[in-house]
Design a protein around this motif. Structure first.
Motif, short mmCIF file in Angstrom:
data_model
loop_
_atom_site.label_atom_id
_atom_site.label_comp_id
_atom_site.label_asym_id
_atom_site.label_seq_id
_atom_site.Cartn_x
_atom_site.Cartn_y
_atom_site.Cartn_z
N ILE A 217 0.82 -1.21 0.00
CA ILE A 217 0.00 0.00 0.00
C ILE A 217 0.86 1.26 0.00
O ILE A 217 0.65 2.17 -0.82
CB ILE A 217 -0.95 0.00 1.21
CG1 ILE A 217 -1.91 -1.18 1.13
CG2 ILE A 217 -1.71 1.32 1.31
CD1 ILE A 217 -2.80 -1.35 2.35
N PHE A 218 1.81 1.32 0.92
CA PHE A 218 2.61 2.53 1.09
C PHE A 218 4.00 2.36 0.46
O PHE A 218 4.57 1.27 0.52
CB PHE A 218 2.74 2.86 2.57
CG PHE A 218 1.42 3.20 3.22
CD1 PHE A 218 0.83 4.44 3.02
CD2 PHE A 218 0.78 2.28 4.02
CE1 PHE A 218 -0.38 4.75 3.61
CE2 PHE A 218 -0.44 2.58 4.61
CZ PHE A 218 -1.02 3.81 4.41
N PRO A 219 4.54 3.46 -0.10
CA PRO A 219 3.93 4.79 -0.24
C PRO A 219 2.85 4.79 -1.32
O PRO A 219 2.97 4.09 -2.33
CB PRO A 219 5.11 5.67 -0.64
CG PRO A 219 6.03 4.73 -1.37
CD PRO A 219 5.91 3.42 -0.66
N LEU A 220 1.80 5.54 -1.09
CA LEU A 220 0.71 5.61 -2.04
C LEU A 220 1.16 6.27 -3.34
O LEU A 220 2.09 7.07 -3.37
CB LEU A 220 -0.46 6.42 -1.44
CG LEU A 220 -1.13 5.83 -0.21
CD1 LEU A 220 -2.11 6.84 0.39
CD2 LEU A 220 -1.85 4.52 -0.54
N THR A 221 0.49 5.92 -4.41
CA THR A 221 0.67 6.60 -5.68
C THR A 221 -0.71 7.02 -6.18
O THR A 221 -1.68 6.99 -5.40
CB THR A 221 1.39 5.69 -6.70
OG1 THR A 221 1.68 6.43 -7.88
CG2 THR A 221 0.56 4.46 -7.04
N THR A 222 -0.84 7.41 -7.42
CA THR A 222 -2.15 7.78 -7.95
C THR A 222 -2.43 7.02 -9.24
O THR A 222 -1.51 6.51 -9.89
CB THR A 222 -2.24 9.30 -8.24
OG1 THR A 222 -1.27 9.65 -9.23
CG2 THR A 222 -2.02 10.11 -6.97
N HIS A 223 -3.69 6.95 -9.58
CA HIS A 223 -4.11 6.30 -10.83
C HIS A 223 -5.36 7.02 -11.33
O HIS A 223 -6.11 7.60 -10.55
CB HIS A 223 -4.42 4.81 -10.60
CG HIS A 223 -4.56 4.04 -11.87
ND1 HIS A 223 -3.51 3.47 -12.53
CD2 HIS A 223 -5.67 3.74 -12.61
CE1 HIS A 223 -3.94 2.85 -13.61
NE2 HIS A 223 -5.26 3.01 -13.69
N THR A 224 -5.57 6.94 -12.63
CA THR A 224 -6.74 7.60 -13.22
C THR A 224 -8.03 6.93 -12.77
O THR A 224 -8.16 5.69 -12.81
CB THR A 224 -6.67 7.55 -14.76
OG1 THR A 224 -5.47 8.19 -15.20
CG2 THR A 224 -7.87 8.23 -15.38
N PHE A 225 -8.97 7.75 -12.32
CA PHE A 225 -10.31 7.27 -11.98
C PHE A 225 -11.30 8.34 -12.47
O PHE A 225 -11.34 9.44 -11.93
CB PHE A 225 -10.45 7.06 -10.46
CG PHE A 225 -11.77 6.45 -10.06
CD1 PHE A 225 -11.94 5.08 -10.09
CD2 PHE A 225 -12.85 7.25 -9.68
CE1 PHE A 225 -13.16 4.51 -9.73
CE2 PHE A 225 -14.06 6.70 -9.31
CZ PHE A 225 -14.23 5.32 -9.35
N GLU A 226 -12.03 7.99 -13.51
CA GLU A 226 -13.01 8.91 -14.10
C GLU A 226 -12.40 10.27 -14.44
O GLU A 226 -13.00 11.32 -14.23
CB GLU A 226 -14.22 9.07 -13.18
CG GLU A 226 -14.99 7.80 -12.91
CD GLU A 226 -15.68 7.24 -14.16
OE1 GLU A 226 -15.83 8.00 -15.15
OE2 GLU A 226 -16.06 6.05 -14.15
N GLY A 227 -11.17 10.25 -14.94
CA GLY A 227 -10.53 11.46 -15.39
C GLY A 227 -9.74 12.20 -14.33
O GLY A 227 -9.12 13.24 -14.64
N TYR A 228 -9.72 11.70 -13.10
CA TYR A 228 -8.98 12.33 -12.00
C TYR A 228 -7.88 11.41 -11.53
O TYR A 228 -8.01 10.17 -11.58
CB TYR A 228 -9.93 12.65 -10.84
CG TYR A 228 -10.99 13.66 -11.18
CD1 TYR A 228 -10.78 15.02 -10.97
CD2 TYR A 228 -12.20 13.25 -11.72
CE1 TYR A 228 -11.76 15.95 -11.29
CE2 TYR A 228 -13.19 14.18 -12.05
CZ TYR A 228 -12.96 15.53 -11.84
OH TYR A 228 -13.92 16.45 -12.16
N GLN A 229 -6.78 11.99 -11.05
CA GLN A 229 -5.70 11.22 -10.45
C GLN A 229 -5.99 11.11 -8.95
O GLN A 229 -5.95 12.09 -8.22
CB GLN A 229 -4.35 11.90 -10.69
CG GLN A 229 -3.89 11.83 -12.13
CD GLN A 229 -3.63 10.40 -12.59
OE1 GLN A 229 -2.94 9.62 -11.93
NE2 GLN A 229 -4.20 10.03 -13.74
N LEU A 230 -6.28 9.88 -8.50
CA LEU A 230 -6.68 9.66 -7.11
C LEU A 230 -5.79 8.61 -6.47
O LEU A 230 -5.18 7.78 -7.15
CB LEU A 230 -8.15 9.24 -7.05
CG LEU A 230 -9.14 10.34 -7.51
CD1 LEU A 230 -10.55 9.79 -7.64
CD2 LEU A 230 -9.12 11.53 -6.56
N PRO A 231 -5.69 8.61 -5.13
CA PRO A 231 -4.72 7.74 -4.43
C PRO A 231 -5.08 6.25 -4.54
O PRO A 231 -6.24 5.85 -4.38
CB PRO A 231 -4.82 8.21 -2.97
CG PRO A 231 -5.46 9.55 -3.02
CD PRO A 231 -6.37 9.53 -4.20
#
Length: 267
Positions: A217-231
């Motif tokens: 899980i850590f360190p968190l990164t981001t991924h595309t979700f419905e056009g937004y970069q979310l953790p």
């Protein structure tokens, strides 16, 4: 089936499910804003995370949205949400809703109304579209399963109730004993014990116990979700495979079961 054909089958633009998904996304973005403001970490979880990794958004047929965070962050978030949420949203936990008896929170949209198939929500003060916020704790898996058993009777009482006024009193007695007595005692004992586990699972009393591994899980990164970069967890692939196996494989689409029984969207 490709992504577009799945969208057309399950959640085309303008459909009630797609409108529900977009409302859940609106809620998530408000929670994300508040978490950033107070430096609170969270990540997309469960089917929501599968949706991010497999579809870059919602699973086309998914009608809920889940996030997770460490319990210390969860406690802080519960403190700031009541003051930070806009008027069209409401925090739902045991302190804001007298009939709510889950050990995790929801943030609800006040511009909609929905009832779930299980009927647990039939007396709840807030019944709008929601997202779930799950606290995660580091404790032995056997202990978590024990805490699940301490609340199991509570769910049975409510599920089989023929007198809601009487049943809710019994449910709240069990809830309050666990929250105020048993769970604090268990946490106090655990704080004195070093067990060196790299595993976390849902908070005490939450009836889900699939383990999560800290180093995935850590360190968190981001991924595309419905056009937004979310953790998301930094090794989301390994994280999801530990829980679901081959999560990239679509399920049997003829056996899908919705959570929602009725839904109305007002705006």
């Amino acid at each position: 089936m490709n992504q577009e054909s799945l969208r057309q089958q399950f959640n085309p633009d303008g459909s009630i499910l797609r409108r529900q998904q977009m409302r859940m996304l609106d809620i998530l973005l408000e929670v994300d804003r508040i978490c950033k403001k107070y430096d609170i970490s969270y990540w997309l979880s469960s089917g929501t995370l599968i949706g991010a990794m497999r579809h870059d958004g919602f699973i086309p047929w998914d009608d809920d949205l889940d996030i997770e965070m460490l319990r210390s962050d969860y406690v802080r978030l519960m403190q700031v949400l009541p003051e930070e949420l806009p008027d069209w949203l409401a925090l739902q936990n045991d302190e804001t809703d007298p009939y709510y008896f889950f050990f995790y929170a929801k943030v609800r949209d006040r511009r909609s109304r929905m009832l779930e198939q299980n009927g647990y929500d039939r007396l709840w003060k807030e019944q709008g579209i929601y997202i779930d916020i799950f606290p995660m704790e580091r404790h032995p898996l056997w202990l978590h399963k024990l805490t699940e058993k301490t609340v199991g009777h509570m769910y049975k009482i409510w599920r089989t109730s023929t007198d809601d006024a009487k049943s809710i009193k019994a449910v709240r007695r069990i809830y309050n004993f666990n929250k105020s007595v048993l769970f604090p005692c268990l946490r106090a004992v655990l704080s004195q014990v070093t067990f060196g586990s790299s595993v976390i699972t849902s908070g005490m009393g939450i009836p889900f116990h699939n383990p999560r591994y800290i180093d995935e899980i850590f360190p968190l990164t981001t991924h595309t979700f419905e056009g937004y970069q979310l953790p998301v967890p930094h090794d989301a692939d390994a994280h999801l495979r530990h829980i679901y196996g081959d999560y990239m494989q679509l399920p049997d689409l003829s056996k899908l079961k919705p959570h929602v029984g009725q839904i109305e969207i007002y705006e």
